[in-house]
Design an enzyme around this catalytic site. Structure first.
Site, PDB file in Angstrom:
ATOM      1  N   GLY A  46       0.838  -1.194   0.000  1.00 37.36           N
ATOM      2  CA  GLY A  46       0.000   0.000   0.000  1.00 37.36           C
ATOM      3  C   GLY A  46       0.874   1.244   0.000  1.00 37.36           C
ATOM      4  N   SER A 117       6.435  -4.340  -2.394  1.00 38.88           N
ATOM      5  CA  SER A 117       5.939  -3.032  -2.800  1.00 38.88           C
ATOM      6  C   SER A 117       6.176  -2.051  -1.651  1.00 38.88           C
ATOM      7  CB  SER A 117       4.463  -3.138  -3.205  1.00 38.88           C
ATOM      8  OG  SER A 117       4.042  -1.983  -3.892  1.00 38.88           O
ATOM      9  N   TRP A 118       5.130  -1.370  -1.127  1.00 45.75           N
ATOM     10  CA  TRP A 118       5.339  -0.546   0.058  1.00 45.75           C
ATOM     11  C   TRP A 118       5.877  -1.375   1.220  1.00 45.75           C
ATOM     12  CZ3 TRP A 118       6.126   3.687   2.731  1.00 45.75           C
ATOM     13  CH2 TRP A 118       5.858   3.688   4.102  1.00 45.75           C
ATOM     14  N   ASP A 276       7.368  -5.237 -14.307  1.00 41.42           N
ATOM     15  CA  ASP A 276       6.664  -4.528 -13.242  1.00 41.42           C
ATOM     16  C   ASP A 276       6.464  -3.075 -13.666  1.00 41.42           C
ATOM     17  OD1 ASP A 276       5.831  -3.262 -10.883  1.00 41.42           O
ATOM     18  OD2 ASP A 276       7.111  -4.501  -9.610  1.00 41.42           O
ATOM     19  N   HIS A 312       4.047  -6.962 -11.170  1.00 42.64           N
ATOM     20  CA  HIS A 312       4.255  -6.467  -9.816  1.00 42.64           C
ATOM     21  C   HIS A 312       3.724  -7.390  -8.725  1.00 42.64           C
ATOM     22  CE1 HIS A 312       4.895  -3.437  -6.732  1.00 42.64           C
ATOM     23  NE2 HIS A 312       3.622  -3.504  -6.361  1.00 42.64           N
TER      24      HIS A 312
END
Length: 339
Positions: A46, A117-118, A276, A312
């Protein structure tokens, strides 16, 4: 890699609850797998994505004590954004402190940190703040939160690959704001007093990421169906992400690369999809080069796996397989004491 690994079988938590971390925040946490196993904490993406049951399945439940938690304002943590969570007490430093509070509460001395990711951003930031508490790092879809990464994805770079989906992303933005910073424009929409305006913006922001995360769209893969419409998830995901991005993630530009020497001694596996679009593979390349350069004799070099047929998302077969291989390797040196 000769075969694609499948997820471990589905399991249920053996313990869960809410940890009061102060400032009115109650963080949801859960433990599954082996209570005496190697501790591993899953750091979700996120920010604002929350956790789900499938994320337990990257770990061998016989060998891992699997810890999941929802970051402030999302998932099962309270209060939720939709219920009026205060974003002024939601920063990277707050989340790092929450992880430390959870580690201490659960009686964990050191743990493997797994994030994508985050989750890779927060995982790196946490490890650099508390390197003595991290045994290994497994990182996927590297996001270093540099300004050019934000601009690539939210200000038009990725639009060259997804012009059709980009139109939907632009749809809520007033014409007068289209030539400016679109992250700022979305911030005005998501913080609008008009609930309908905020929700329309949340749907468009979240839809953009859902549409571009997979190399092959989920709707075209037999075992997957399109993402469900979940206004509560959309609002948390879009509002918290945007809050972080308008504040540069509460990090200095290139901070995670500048501080890489703090974790040069920690064994790490980096997994990144070649195609990605959300977080281009150059991010992983930059991290791997800086990390390798920071290593001195006797320190393990980080492993970088660029998956040739993936985007991703963590559940794409090639990425999923590499992640499970990494957790298996790191569990191999941990002795589980049988009852």
């Amino acid at each position: 890699m000769t075969s694609v690994r499948d997820l471990y079988p589905a399991i249920e938590p053996y313990n869960s609850g809410h940890l009061n971390v102060g400032e009115g925040q109650l963080i949801y946490w859960e433990c599954s797998g082996n209570p005496d196993g190697k501790p591993a904490v899953f750091v979700h993406g996120g920010p604002g994505g929350g956790t789900n049951a499938e994320q337990r399945r990257f770990f061998d439940p016989e060998r891992y004590r699997i810890i999941l938690f929802d970051q402030r304002g999302c998932g099962q943590s309270r209060p939720h954004i939709q219920d009026g969570a205060d974003l002024s007490v939601n920063t990277t430093d707050h989340l790092i402190a929450d992880m430390e509070a959870l580690r201490d509460f659960l009686g964990v001395d050191r743990w493997l940190v797994f994030g994508g990711s985050w989750g890779s951003t927060l995982g790196l930031a946490y490890a650099q703040a508390h390197p003595d508490r991290v045994t290994e790092l497994v990182l996927r879809g590297i996001f270093l939160l540099r300004r050019d990464e934000i601009d690539w994805y939210y200000n038009g770079g990725a639009a060259h690959l997804y012009p059709d989906e980009w139109e939907d992303y632009l749809a809520p933005i007033p014409d007068d704001d289209l030539d400016g910073d679109l992250v700022d424009a979305y911030h005005r929409l998501l913080t609008s007093d008009d609930r309908d305006v905020a929700m329309a913006a949340a749907r468009a922001w979240t839809g953009w990421e859902q549409a571009t995360s997979y190399l092959i769209p989920k709707s075209l893969v037999p075992e997957h169906s399109p993402e469900p419409d979940d206004p509560r998830f959309d609002l948390a995901f879009a509002s918290i992400e945007n809050h972080y991005f308008v504040n540069n993630g509460f990090l200095r530009e290139a901070q995670l690369l500048e501080n890489i020497s703090r974790i040069a001694h920690i064994p790490a596996v980096i997994v990144h999809g070649r195609y990605d679009v959300v977080c281009p593979v150059a991010n992983a390349w930059d991290l791997h080069r800086a990390w390798t350069a920071a290593c001195v004799d006797g320190q393990p070099r980080p492993q970088l796996h660029i998956v040739p047929d993936a985007g991703h998302a963590s559940f794409e077969p090639g990425i999923r397989s590499r992640l499970i291989e990494a957790t298996d390797v790191f569990a191999a040196g941990f002795d589980v004491v049988a009852d």
